[in-house]
Design a protein around this motif. Structure first.
Motif, PDB file in Angstrom:
ATOM      1  N   LYS A 421      39.027  53.516  42.491  1.00 60.14           N
ATOM      2  CA  LYS A 421      37.720  53.106  42.990  1.00 60.14           C
ATOM      3  C   LYS A 421      37.639  51.621  43.288  1.00 60.14           C
ATOM      4  O   LYS A 421      36.592  51.130  43.716  1.00 60.14           O
ATOM      5  CB  LYS A 421      36.659  53.501  41.986  1.00 60.14           C
ATOM      6  N   ALA A 422      38.758  50.930  43.051  1.00 62.61           N
ATOM      7  CA  ALA A 422      38.745  49.486  43.265  1.00 62.61           C
ATOM      8  C   ALA A 422      38.228  49.085  44.655  1.00 62.61           C
ATOM      9  O   ALA A 422      37.463  48.131  44.774  1.00 62.61           O
ATOM     10  CB  ALA A 422      40.136  48.919  43.004  1.00 62.61           C
ATOM     11  N   PRO A 423      38.590  49.820  45.719  1.00 58.21           N
ATOM     12  CA  PRO A 423      38.138  49.385  47.044  1.00 58.21           C
ATOM     13  C   PRO A 423      36.615  49.434  47.201  1.00 58.21           C
ATOM     14  O   PRO A 423      36.086  48.810  48.123  1.00 58.21           O
ATOM     15  CB  PRO A 423      38.781  50.397  48.005  1.00 58.21           C
ATOM     16  N   TYR A 424      35.936  50.181  46.345  1.00 65.34           N
ATOM     17  CA  TYR A 424      34.495  50.355  46.540  1.00 65.34           C
ATOM     18  C   TYR A 424      33.653  49.513  45.593  1.00 65.34           C
ATOM     19  O   TYR A 424      32.443  49.627  45.569  1.00 65.34           O
ATOM     20  CB  TYR A 424      34.123  51.829  46.326  1.00 65.34           C
ATOM     21  N   LEU A 425      34.324  48.705  44.799  1.00 64.11           N
ATOM     22  CA  LEU A 425      33.612  48.019  43.728  1.00 64.11           C
ATOM     23  C   LEU A 425      32.415  47.211  44.228  1.00 64.11           C
ATOM     24  O   LEU A 425      31.363  47.159  43.593  1.00 64.11           O
ATOM     25  CB  LEU A 425      34.579  47.104  42.964  1.00 64.11           C
ATOM     26  N   ASP A 426      32.574  46.604  45.403  1.00 66.99           N
ATOM     27  CA  ASP A 426      31.490  45.728  45.873  1.00 66.99           C
ATOM     28  C   ASP A 426      30.243  46.489  46.316  1.00 66.99           C
ATOM     29  O   ASP A 426      29.197  45.899  46.549  1.00 66.99           O
ATOM     30  CB  ASP A 426      31.982  44.770  46.965  1.00 66.99           C
ATOM     31  N   ILE A 427      30.356  47.810  46.416  1.00 71.97           N
ATOM     32  CA  ILE A 427      29.133  48.570  46.716  1.00 71.97           C
ATOM     33  C   ILE A 427      28.174  48.458  45.525  1.00 71.97           C
ATOM     34  O   ILE A 427      26.970  48.418  45.680  1.00 71.97           O
ATOM     35  CB  ILE A 427      29.460  50.061  46.988  1.00 71.97           C
ATOM     36  N   GLU A 428      28.758  48.420  44.328  1.00 72.48           N
ATOM     37  CA  GLU A 428      27.905  48.381  43.151  1.00 72.48           C
ATOM     38  C   GLU A 428      27.676  46.967  42.616  1.00 72.48           C
ATOM     39  O   GLU A 428      26.563  46.601  42.267  1.00 72.48           O
ATOM     40  CB  GLU A 428      28.496  49.258  42.032  1.00 72.48           C
ATOM     41  N   LEU A 429      28.768  46.202  42.520  1.00 69.32           N
ATOM     42  CA  LEU A 429      28.657  44.918  41.834  1.00 69.32           C
ATOM     43  C   LEU A 429      28.375  43.794  42.816  1.00 69.32           C
ATOM     44  O   LEU A 429      29.003  43.695  43.867  1.00 69.32           O
ATOM     45  CB  LEU A 429      29.962  44.614  41.091  1.00 69.32           C
ATOM     46  N   GLU A 430      27.426  42.913  42.444  1.00 71.28           N
ATOM     47  CA  GLU A 430      27.198  41.739  43.278  1.00 71.28           C
ATOM     48  C   GLU A 430      28.346  40.775  43.014  1.00 71.28           C
ATOM     49  O   GLU A 430      28.965  40.810  41.939  1.00 71.28           O
ATOM     50  CB  GLU A 430      25.843  41.121  42.968  1.00 71.28           C
ATOM     51  N   SER A 431      28.620  39.907  43.975  1.00 72.62           N
ATOM     52  CA  SER A 431      29.823  39.079  43.833  1.00 72.62           C
ATOM     53  C   SER A 431      29.704  38.135  42.640  1.00 72.62           C
ATOM     54  O   SER A 431      30.708  37.775  42.018  1.00 72.62           O
ATOM     55  CB  SER A 431      30.095  38.310  45.120  1.00 72.62           C
ATOM     56  N   SER A 432      28.476  37.769  42.262  1.00 71.75           N
ATOM     57  CA  SER A 432      28.366  36.890  41.098  1.00 71.75           C
ATOM     58  C   SER A 432      28.867  37.594  39.838  1.00 71.75           C
ATOM     59  O   SER A 432      29.457  36.970  38.955  1.00 71.75           O
ATOM     60  CB  SER A 432      26.924  36.436  40.921  1.00 71.75           C
ATOM     61  N   ALA A 433      28.658  38.913  39.773  1.00 70.34           N
ATOM     62  CA  ALA A 433      29.126  39.652  38.600  1.00 70.34           C
ATOM     63  C   ALA A 433      30.647  39.755  38.585  1.00 70.34           C
ATOM     64  O   ALA A 433      31.294  39.539  37.554  1.00 70.34           O
ATOM     65  CB  ALA A 433      28.499  41.041  38.568  1.00 70.34           C
ATOM     66  N   THR A 434      31.240  40.080  39.733  1.00 73.86           N
ATOM     67  CA  THR A 434      32.706  40.134  39.769  1.00 73.86           C
ATOM     68  C   THR A 434      33.302  38.760  39.484  1.00 73.86           C
ATOM     69  O   THR A 434      34.374  38.664  38.881  1.00 73.86           O
ATOM     70  CB  THR A 434      33.251  40.658  41.120  1.00 73.86           C
ATOM     71  N   ASP A 457      40.528  43.459  40.810  1.00 76.07           N
ATOM     72  CA  ASP A 457      41.689  42.741  41.337  1.00 76.07           C
ATOM     73  C   ASP A 457      42.382  43.598  42.401  1.00 76.07           C
ATOM     74  O   ASP A 457      43.588  43.782  42.395  1.00 76.07           O
ATOM     75  CB  ASP A 457      42.636  42.440  40.159  1.00 76.07           C
ATOM     76  N   TYR A 458      41.567  44.145  43.298  1.00 76.60           N
ATOM     77  CA  TYR A 458      42.088  45.082  44.292  1.00 76.60           C
ATOM     78  C   TYR A 458      43.024  44.380  45.266  1.00 76.60           C
ATOM     79  O   TYR A 458      42.734  43.322  45.790  1.00 76.60           O
ATOM     80  CB  TYR A 458      40.905  45.690  45.041  1.00 76.60           C
ATOM     81  N   ASP A 459      44.170  44.991  45.485  1.00 79.93           N
ATOM     82  CA  ASP A 459      45.146  44.375  46.370  1.00 79.93           C
ATOM     83  C   ASP A 459      45.803  45.467  47.192  1.00 79.93           C
ATOM     84  O   ASP A 459      46.594  46.254  46.690  1.00 79.93           O
ATOM     85  CB  ASP A 459      46.193  43.637  45.526  1.00 79.93           C
ATOM     86  N   LYS A 460      45.439  45.493  48.445  1.00 82.21           N
ATOM     87  CA  LYS A 460      45.867  46.577  49.301  1.00 82.21           C
ATOM     88  C   LYS A 460      47.390  46.671  49.425  1.00 82.21           C
ATOM     89  O   LYS A 460      47.957  47.759  49.365  1.00 82.21           O
ATOM     90  CB  LYS A 460      45.237  46.385  50.678  1.00 82.21           C
ATOM     91  N   THR A 461      48.041  45.514  49.536  1.00 85.62           N
ATOM     92  CA  THR A 461      49.484  45.567  49.772  1.00 85.62           C
ATOM     93  C   THR A 461      50.233  46.147  48.578  1.00 85.62           C
ATOM     94  O   THR A 461      51.186  46.889  48.745  1.00 85.62           O
ATOM     95  CB  THR A 461      50.047  44.170  50.096  1.00 85.62           C
TER      96      THR A 461
END
Ligand SMILES: Cc1cc2nc3c(=O)[nH]c(=O)nc-3n(C[C@H](O)[C@H](O)[C@H](O)COP(=O)(O)OP(=O)(O)OC[C@H]3O[C@@H](n4cnc5c(N)ncnc54)[C@H](O)[C@@H]3O)c2cc1C
Ligand code: SF4
Ligand code: SF4
Ligand code: SF4
Lengths: 472, 475
Positions: A421-434, A457-461
């Motif tokens: 679910k790492a790629p979707y994290l920003d749907i829920e968390l505001e960037s200040s929280a991350t 710490d999502y890293d596509k590569t």
């Protein structure tokens, strides 16, 4: 990882307790998410001291360390996406102490949840967190994922039962957090920080867990509904009544079909959803509460409510329920499983929303889960060969998450974020929280050696290192 | 093939890990390689070309009891057993199986006459090598058998193999024509079990035959991945039994029964035998429990246990379900009903009675350490029941459980084949005596005599056979 590093690892854990043979790397390349990433080496340390030395080495030579319990995680948390060393807790599997007076247990991280349950039962106690995987997942893994279970609706999740921990930090120190005393406010609550950190902030080596007395009696009921919506309505009615069930599990028609062989009675064709409900307490309370809940179900529109009288009947229902997650794979070979959660009064909205999404994207979706705490397992069943369908599902997942967040819910109720679910994290968390999370991670793990590329710490590569199912 | 079937075949392990909860090996070696999940992962990696069929791979794959507990519990209904057997067959096909073992399988097990001779040879060696262990009954011997290298308590080879003593028609009766398939272990080690079967069938008024020309069912070769060898054996057995135009074929060996019922269909088809002939043969195979239950056992619900006249004390027995009987053949209620309907016997169930005893065919030869630990769990469950005897229905289980009980200083608990129990408590006295003695009797062969006989047998061998024998002793 060069051979001198490997030799140092061998010296630390003993050469019979580690391996870099390709076969062994394959054996520790997957978890229940069923993706594969090959580590460079696997080690089975026996103590916090050994783990500490391995972590020191990792900081010196800069390789990743990935903790692994039983590998039943559903989000790829124990996969070595960046290579490195997988360390398992399989040799740290002793129940160190059960203290019936204080109702606590000290265990090593590799103890299976189910083994603690049997040992506690001998003292009339139990450990409430009961993930469906409890017989084959470890307490260290349960704590790292903050696993929940069917009893969470009444008793809470793993977090609520971890009192103290022994943890090896990402910089190698062995730290003791929390206290075996029920009340403890000395310093920051490091226990809660580590619980649910998915192996990114420390390796749990020992846990002090809270146990509670086994309730005198349990009443089990199965309520059948003609529509999913009426079942969802019943959930809302039950949860706003004065009775808190110890279990309130939901399964839709397709889910029931997949496990019907475990059930003793046939489910009539006009049943679209089932609720598995339990109440516990003293026999008289159980009887009275069962009546209340039965009435609520019928009011909401249940076709019938059946109670499991024999323990055998109850066992059968539970076997069916616990087999659901893998069993639904019978329908289609590929499954995307999301374990979203919403505030429980929003369950009817969530279910209606999911039905709409399924229609819109023309997808087979199976729903089941812990309705009582608003946690629904939404399973997209796919044919991996049908690329068009898979891409429709990808869109649908995103829309599902948006729906869930709009309802005030969360991406994952219990399975964690991992890589899934790492790629979707920003749907829920505001960037200040991350950002806060990143700062904590950096402060504790400056070299980013512990379980990198998980959660935020999502890293596509790095995910592209996945082994394909085909040659090449 | 319709879509559902294709899906069924394609159904793959989803790596949930649930099989670990029932895998007996995982309970003694909690590592990923032990249970089906790990084995599936390795086999997949090989088929996908990521991994070679290395020695390590072979070893991991073969470290398995093939007990089927994983397949039974798998929520996704993955056919783990056939997947694992298939992987073993590919090892053999690609020349990757252990060389010595492969030769033995093909040259000895695959050539019935040689197997027979090997057993005779082994029997004579026993006289040279056995040493007594201080066991109460005096029937347990600890010796290095040719195929077995480590110290363990093993049955002594029978003085007279069953198929030497009984050939062709052995009883004439007005009832159905029943043929006996003793299987190797029963034939060489426990002929008493098969004699017991004759006795029990006689009582039913059956015409009993021990068809000549029957050979090993091929189970060891099959689990070793040597499918071709088993195909040949299957054809030989088919022909041997067809000649007699039997109504039923019974066996007292769980593994043989499972093999004849479940695998022979496919094997014979591959060998080009017509469906009708196959059906004729396989539909007649019964485990002795099934056969007796159908033809004579009283309804279990009515079967109240009575004490024998004269106030003989009742025997408390418990029962171990052989994997190849309850999982492969689905025979579980019958043996219990038979025990419960035997006068003078009280049945007490044991915990985990459907868990493998740890024998797993040749598994226990190569991994005796693990086989022993799994067996210790079984022995503990047996002891817990307080039973005087543990009854089961597979010679391999009997051998392994006896070994375990004597290792745990509980040689006083008897291990009986169900037919032995029925014979002892249910038959005319003289018959019972006769049947029992050959099954459990110790060695009588004198040392010098055995040596002499061994030399003679070796001298009598053809040069090619001699080479195979030496191989046999090498493992
Ligand atoms: C059939 C099935 C049903 C399931 N049902 C549920 C359910 O009802 N509820 C639920 O919450 N989950 C469920 N799960 C998911 C899974 O079982 C849980 O997440 C479980 O807690 C994982 O434990 P594990 O020992 O297998 O950990 P692993 O999968 O090995 O690891 C999980 C994560 O924890 C970390 N980790 C493991 N051990 C340690 C340690 N000692 N210290 C630090 N980090 C560690 C790993 O790095 C990884 O990130 C289910 C899974 C399956 C296959
Ligand atoms: S074989 Fe079945 S039970 Fe075992 S991991 Fe695979 S899917 Fe799960
Ligand atoms: S067959 Fe038995 S021993 Fe082999 S993997 Fe399955 S459960 Fe384990
Ligand atoms: S020895 Fe018996 S219990 Fe064990 S695998 Fe063979 S038949 Fe099953």
């Amino acid at each position: 990882m060069d051979s001198s590093v490997k030799n140092q690892i061998r010296t630390i854990v003993g050469k019979e307790h580690c391996s870099d043979r390709k076969e062994d790397l394959f054996l520790y390349s997957y978890d229940a998410m069923n993706r594969r990433y090959l580590p460079d080496m696997v080690a089975h340390p026996s103590s916090a001291q050994e783990i500490s030395r391995l972590i020191n080495l990792a900081n010196e030579k800069l390789f990743a360390i990935v903790p692994r319990g039983a590998g039943t995680g559903l989000t790829g948390g124990s996969l070595a996406v960046d290579g490195g060393l997988v360390i398992t807790t399989s040799r740290m599997n002793r129940i160190l102490e059960i203290d019936p007076e204080n109702q606590t247990a000290w265990v090593e991280a590799g103890v299976f949840n189910g083994d603690l349950q049997s040992a506690a039962a001998a003292h009339g106690l139990f450990f409430p967190p009961d993930p469906a995987s409890m017989d084959f997942s470890t307490l260290g893994g349960n704590a790292a994922e903050n696993a929940g279970g069917a009893r969470a609706v009444k008793y809470g999740v793993t977090r609520d039962y971890v009192m103290a921990l022994e943890v090896v930090m990402p910089t190698g120190e062995i730290v003791h957090t929390g206290s075996a005393a029920i009340k403890s406010v000395t310093g920051y609550d490091l226990t809660r920080l580590i619980v649910g950190s998915e192996g990114t902030l420390g390796v749990i080596t020992r846990l002090c867990l809270k146990l509670i007395p086994i309730p005198e009696a349990v009443g089990t009921m199965l309520a059948a509904f003609p529509e999913i919506n009426t079942a969802a309505k019943a959930v809302a009615m039950i949860m706003s009544s004065r009775v808190t069930p110890s279990t309130l599990e939901f399964m839709d028609r397709t889910a029931v079909e997949c496990v019907k062989e475990y059930l003793q009675d046939d489910i009539p064709p006009d049943v679209a959803a089932l609720l598995l409900i339990e109440v516990d307490g003293s026999p008289s309370v159980v009887e009275a509460d069962s009546k209340v809940l039965e009435k609520k179900c019928l009011e909401a529109g249940a076709r019938y409510v059946q109670s499991a009288r024999e323990s055998e009947e109850r066992e059968a229902l539970w076997t069916a329920r616990r087999s659901l997650s893998p069993a639904i794979m019978k329908i289609r070979p590929l499954k995307i499983n999301e374990d979203v959660a919403v505030p429980r009064m929003k369950i009817p909205d969530l279910i209606t929303g999911i039905e709409e999404l399924a229609r819109k994207h023309r997808l087979t979706i199976v729903n089941f889960g812990h309705a009582g705490d608003g946690n629904v397992h939404v399973n997209f069943l796919l044919d991996p060969e049908d690329k068009e369908e898979v891409s429709r599902a990808d869109h649908c997942v995103k829309e599902l998450f948006q729906l869930v967040i709009a309802l005030g819910g969360t991406l994952s109720g219990e399975h964690g974020i991992g890589i899934a679910k790492a790629p979707y994290l920003d749907i829920e968390l505001e960037s200040s929280a991350t950002d806060v999370m990143k700062k904590i991670k950096h402060a504790l793990d400056p070299n980013n050696i512990l379980n990198p590329h998980k959660t935020f710490d999502y890293d596509k590569t790095s995910l592209e290192r996945e082994l394909s199912p085909h040659n090449g | 093939m319709d879509k559902d079937q294709t899906r069924q075949l394609k159904r793959q392990c989803v790596k949930c890990g649930k099989c670990q909860t029932v895998c007996p090996l995982f309970s003694v070696r909690p590592i990923e390689a032990s249970a089906a999940r790990g084995k599936m992962a390795l086999a997949e990696a090989v088929t996908q070309g990521h991994l070679d069929e290395s020695d390590t791979y072979r070893n991991y794959l073969e470290t398995c009891l093939l007990c089927g507990a994983c397949e039974e519990i798998c929520p996704n209904k993955v056919q783990t057993l056939s997947a694992m057997l298939g992987a073993r067959e590919r090892l053999v096909a690609n020349g990757r199986s252990k060389s010595g073992k492969k030769l033995i399988l093909e040259n000895v097990v695959g050539r019935p006459r040689l197997l027979d001779l090997a057993m005779r040879l082994g029997r004579n060696f026993l006289g040279l090598a056995f040493r007594r262990i201080p066991a109460e009954s005096g029937i347990r011997r600890r010796f290095p058998l040719p195929l077995i290298t480590r110290d363990r308590t093993l049955p002594s080879l029978a003085d007279n193999f069953f198929t030497d003593r009984y050939k062709g028609q052995v009883n004439s009766g007005s009832g159905p024509k029943v043929g006996i398939f003793p299987g190797c272990m029963t034939n060489y080690f426990y002929p008493g079990t098969a004699e017991g079967i004759i006795g029990l069938l006689k009582k039913l008024g059956a015409s009993v035959y021990v068809p000549e020309g029957q050979v090993c069912c091929g189970m060891p070769a099959l689990t070793g991945g040597a499918r071709e060898v088993v195909r040949k054996l299957a054809c030989q057995n088919l022909e041997a039994f067809e000649k007699y135009e039997l109504d039923a074929i019974v066996t007292g060996c769980a593994s043989c029964g499972g093999n004849l019922k479940e695998n022979y269909g496919g094997l014979l088809r591959e060998a080009g035998v017509e469906d009708q002939r196959i059906e004729e043969f396989t539909s007649k195979v019964f485990d002795i429990n099934e056969y007796l239950f159908r033809h004579r056992a009283p309804d279990p619900r009515e079967g109240t246990v009575q004490k024998e006249e004269g106030g003989k004390e009742e025997l408390i027995v418990t029962y171990h379900h052989p994997c190849h009987l309850h999982r492969v053949q689905g025979v579980k209620a019958e043996p219990i009903a038979l025990i419960q309907s035997t006068p003078g016997v009280r049945y007490v169930p044991m915990a985990d009675d459907q868990r493998c005893c740890g024998m797993g065919g040749s598994f226990s030869l190569e991994h005796y350490d693990m086989a022993k630990e799994v067996n210790d769990q079984k022995v503990a469950r047996i002891i817990e029941t307080g039973a005087d005897a543990v009854v089961t229905s597979c010679p391999a289980c009997i051998m392994h459980i006896r070994d375990g009980l004597s290792r745990n200083q509980r040689g006083d608990i008897e291990v009986l084949h169900l037919t032995e129990l029925l014979q002892r408590y249910d038959c005319e006295k003289q018959e019972a005596g006769k049947a029992l003695d050959s099954g459990t009797r110790g060695l009588k062969t004198g040392t010098y005599d055995a040596e002499h006989r061994t030399q003679n047998i070796i001298r009598g061998l053809k040069p090619a056979d001699k080479r195979d024998y030496l191989l046999l002793f090498e493992i």
